[in-house]
Motif scaffolding. Sequence first.
Motif, PDB file in Angstrom:
ATOM      1  N   ALA A 285     142.676  32.033  25.527  1.00 57.28           N
ATOM      2  CA  ALA A 285     142.184  32.891  24.371  1.00 57.28           C
ATOM      3  C   ALA A 285     143.514  33.658  23.717  1.00 57.28           C
ATOM      4  CB  ALA A 285     141.373  33.843  24.952  1.00 57.28           C
TER       5      ALA A 285
ATOM      6  N   GLY B  32     141.972  27.115  19.395  1.00 57.25           N
ATOM      7  CA  GLY B  32     141.851  28.665  19.187  1.00 57.25           C
ATOM      8  C   GLY B  32     142.846  29.183  18.144  1.00 57.25           C
TER       9      GLY B  32
ATOM     10  N   GLY C  64     138.073  36.159  19.857  1.00 50.58           N
ATOM     11  CA  GLY C  64     137.875  36.449  21.225  1.00 50.58           C
ATOM     12  C   GLY C  64     137.177  37.791  21.508  1.00 50.58           C
TER      13      GLY C  64
ATOM     14  N   ARG D 233     136.303  27.029  26.622  1.00 46.04           N
ATOM     15  CA  ARG D 233     136.165  26.732  25.268  1.00 46.04           C
ATOM     16  C   ARG D 233     135.470  25.623  25.003  1.00 46.04           C
ATOM     17  NH1 ARG D 233     136.749  30.337  21.296  1.00 46.04           N
ATOM     18  NH2 ARG D 233     137.369  29.375  19.363  1.00 46.04           N
TER      19      ARG D 233
ATOM     20  N   ASN E  75     140.712  25.673  15.233  1.00 49.86           N
ATOM     21  CA  ASN E  75     140.391  26.657  15.762  1.00 49.86           C
ATOM     22  C   ASN E  75     139.403  26.596  17.187  1.00 49.86           C
ATOM     23  OD1 ASN E  75     137.592  28.760  15.894  1.00 49.86           O
ATOM     24  ND2 ASN E  75     139.682  29.975  15.861  1.00 49.86           N
TER      25      ASN E  75
ATOM     26  N   ARG F 168     140.904  26.854  27.316  1.00 54.82           N
ATOM     27  CA  ARG F 168     142.110  26.953  26.507  1.00 54.82           C
ATOM     28  C   ARG F 168     142.390  28.549  26.710  1.00 54.82           C
ATOM     29  NH1 ARG F 168     140.334  31.411  23.364  1.00 54.82           N
ATOM     30  NH2 ARG F 168     141.376  30.553  21.492  1.00 54.82           N
TER      31      ARG F 168
END
Length: 944
Positions: free
Chosen positions: A12, A100, A924, A20, A96, A10
């Motif tokens: 960040a 993310g 992150g 991820r 999430n 994914r």
Amino acid sequence: MPWHTPRISRTAPDGVRTPRRIPEFLKAASVCALVAGLLSPLSPAAQAATANTKAAAATDTKAAAAAANDYCGGQCSDILPPGQNGNATLAQILLNQAFGSMPENASNQLGPYNNLAKGHTGLTNATINTFFNDASFGVASDQVASTLKPAGRTDVTIVRDKKTGVPHITGTTRYGTEFGAGYAAAQDRLWLMDVFRHVGRGKLTPFAGGAPSNQGLEQEFWRHAPYTEADLQAQIDKAVATNGDRGRQALGDVNAYIDGINAYIDASDSGRYFPGEYVLTGHKDSITNAGTIEKFKPTDLVALASVIGALFGSGGGGEVNNALSLLAAQEKYGVTEGTKVWESFRERNDPEAALTVHDGSFPYATKPADPQGMALPDNGAVTEEPLVYDRTGSAAGTASKGVSSKATDSALSSARRGMSNALVVGGKHTASGHPIAVFGPQTGYFAPQLLMLQEIQGPGLSARGASFAGLSMYVELGRGQDYAWSATTSGQDIIDAYAVELCQDDVHYLYHGTCTPMEKIEQTNAWKPTTADSTPAGSYRMQVWRTKYGPVTHRATVGGKKVAYTTLRSSYMNEAESIIGFQMLNDPDFVKGPDTFQKAVQNINYTFNWFYADSQHTAYYNSGDNPVRAAGVDAEFPAWARAPYEWRGWNPATNAADYTPPSEHPNSIDQDYYISWNNKQAKDYPSAPWGNGSVHRGNILDDRVKRLVAAGGVTRASLTKAMAEAALVDLRAEDVVPDLLKVVNSSPVTDSAAAAAVTKLQNWVASGSKRTETSAGSKTYADADAIRILDAWWPLLVKAEFEPGLGTKLYNAMTANLPVDESPSAAHGPTGSHAGSSFQYGWWSYVDKDMRAVLGESVQGPLGRKYCGDGTLSACRTLLINTLKEAAGKTAAQVYPGDESCSAGDQWCADAIIHRTLGGIKHGKISWQNRPTFQQVVEFTSHR
């Protein structure tokens, strides 16, 4: 907590494609659950939109009233990454983990915090709030994001601002104000509060699952504070009974605060916007809403306080390890010479150490001329007392004395060994004539963060700042109307070990001549798999034997007699006492200047360095209940558990004793400047941690602030820049490598590989010794080769320098007391990897003193002998060149071997800060910087 998940790729938040993980529970989660989370009847956003409209009309009035009480003139700022919002619904957690995305205000302070690492070079007073929040009182009407009357109350309003989502709580009654504080805390940190009340009771695994990190958390704290419910309640009763009106007010505040927490639990439960972790751990059903969230009670706050106190406010301990290393030194060199060598490495009162208080002497826990009552173990006789028994299921294969997972160790130690610092300059050295402070605590990097921001205004309460989640009935670190305060961990010795002589069997001991049974405290923890934790079902029993001298930690023999070693700290059974000091700090009618500030923090029994600034004055005070020891008792080693060697005035029923008076604690008002980075407080005031010698990270701050003060005209920007620059410095490169290179260059370096390495190190030192990116976001270090060489060289040279002279047994014993290295990437160091805090614990002072001795330079407080190359310059030079060549030949992949977050050889990533997940939301990476988590920049322009 762990989240066991397969990987996908994914983007960040920083725009870099990174691996991820999709959680296991996402694959099983129904679409209905996801929709239910997204479209819950009363989501937080819907709740804010439907808040009491009358409260909105009062916002301008509230802001105006707050401004009238605000003497900072717009020059107070703060920051606390990653963000104010530490709660997330199930849907937000799933999104999430999959994509993310972040809940609102969950990470909006992380970017500004991170950007200071490169942005500080051009900092001006006008741009400070590019990297910090405006910490003025109140919220301007055009900056109001939401207004709420919690539970429909008319005596309190919670206003949240648009930029940060910080709650600004204003009450017209004391009860309402504290009710609002509890409600706001639960809005922002309910899950974390629940986690840590279970940690404090040693009951995390039944609550959140049996993952190794969860087992480690509960074992670590329960071992040191094995409290029963009766113990927790007794501490509340004592705090109230011994503090008169303030004690009764504190209890009233606690009860109102808890009522607010529980009101939010009811509202979020019925509205179905409670934290999603409750679903993932099996406490709530996402479809039917079956299940419960346990209400809070006063003893929960004492359990929380015991965790915070153990992490940050309990200096001392380690007496048994000290004894083992002393015995190893005496075995190697003989009693007299071995003791001398041991003392030189201990550096308990090193004359070259950086000091916070520049003048005066504050003797405490000093080495007695004629030690009495020392109970050193027989050689080879010490065993650690086991904590864990009767493992079943998934717990069966774990070591019996407790879990020591990498995740737990680094999470705990990154908090406990934090990098709290303070820079405070008096008004006569500033451009404005008003004092300036840049200060804050380091509590580690967690998601959600252990601290939370708030402003609280009500009868007898007026403050803004940070508080530990679940203990935010008062601001614990922050600013009042015309003053600000902060703290660093001080670590002076309030913990002692006693050798209790056993009688009858292994669970009876002599107390004042009478054979007395130990008290067995035990509990069994069992867990089932959860969607958040795939650890199979298991259980174990924890057991601690308690004596009047505290819990048993080791067994041994002393002179052939069987003993149990116990640990006794002055705050043990007294966790609730400090509430009075924090209450005073929040009371504008109490704190009106440096004197009353010092009186307030004298009521805090944890070991902290406290700093203060207003528009006219600065101040410092070292808090903690320092027990008065019996004459001749050496606090560094175990003492016999006999009346002549007990703390003076000690009452075992309450663990109260005589304590040193405030005048004997390091303290000061209006010193030219103060710095603290967990360094030595004052002359003759020994620090409990090892390594407070000639080179300490406190020197990095002291050198910079001293230069600013000498030049004069200090500003908020220049003091902030000094802190930010120090946060990027490699202590070894700035303060030790010049000594090493002086030895290496004492003759021409003819070996080409060594010469190339020397040139790279020299260039790095000349450019400022910083570990910093070539440009913001580049994720590549300037001076990358020099940094790699030093990271590889340091452990090699320390071992080669000291092990031959000390011998392997003594060298290993000394490194057990003080690890050799704590660079940002040193996962083997005491802080672990990705934790930010660096260079607090290491052998920098030893290497510095030894190099200067070999060079024939003056050394105050020298080591017991010269070690490098057996003390000769030529042999030492050869040793350094050989280890330097070996280090220079190591590849980046060898120096930075990679882990679950970083590929091998990625130097920037090896240093990078990663927030430890204590819930479902992940953040992150950010670049390494050695600075506080919560930080203030303050300069008050006027005073009441």
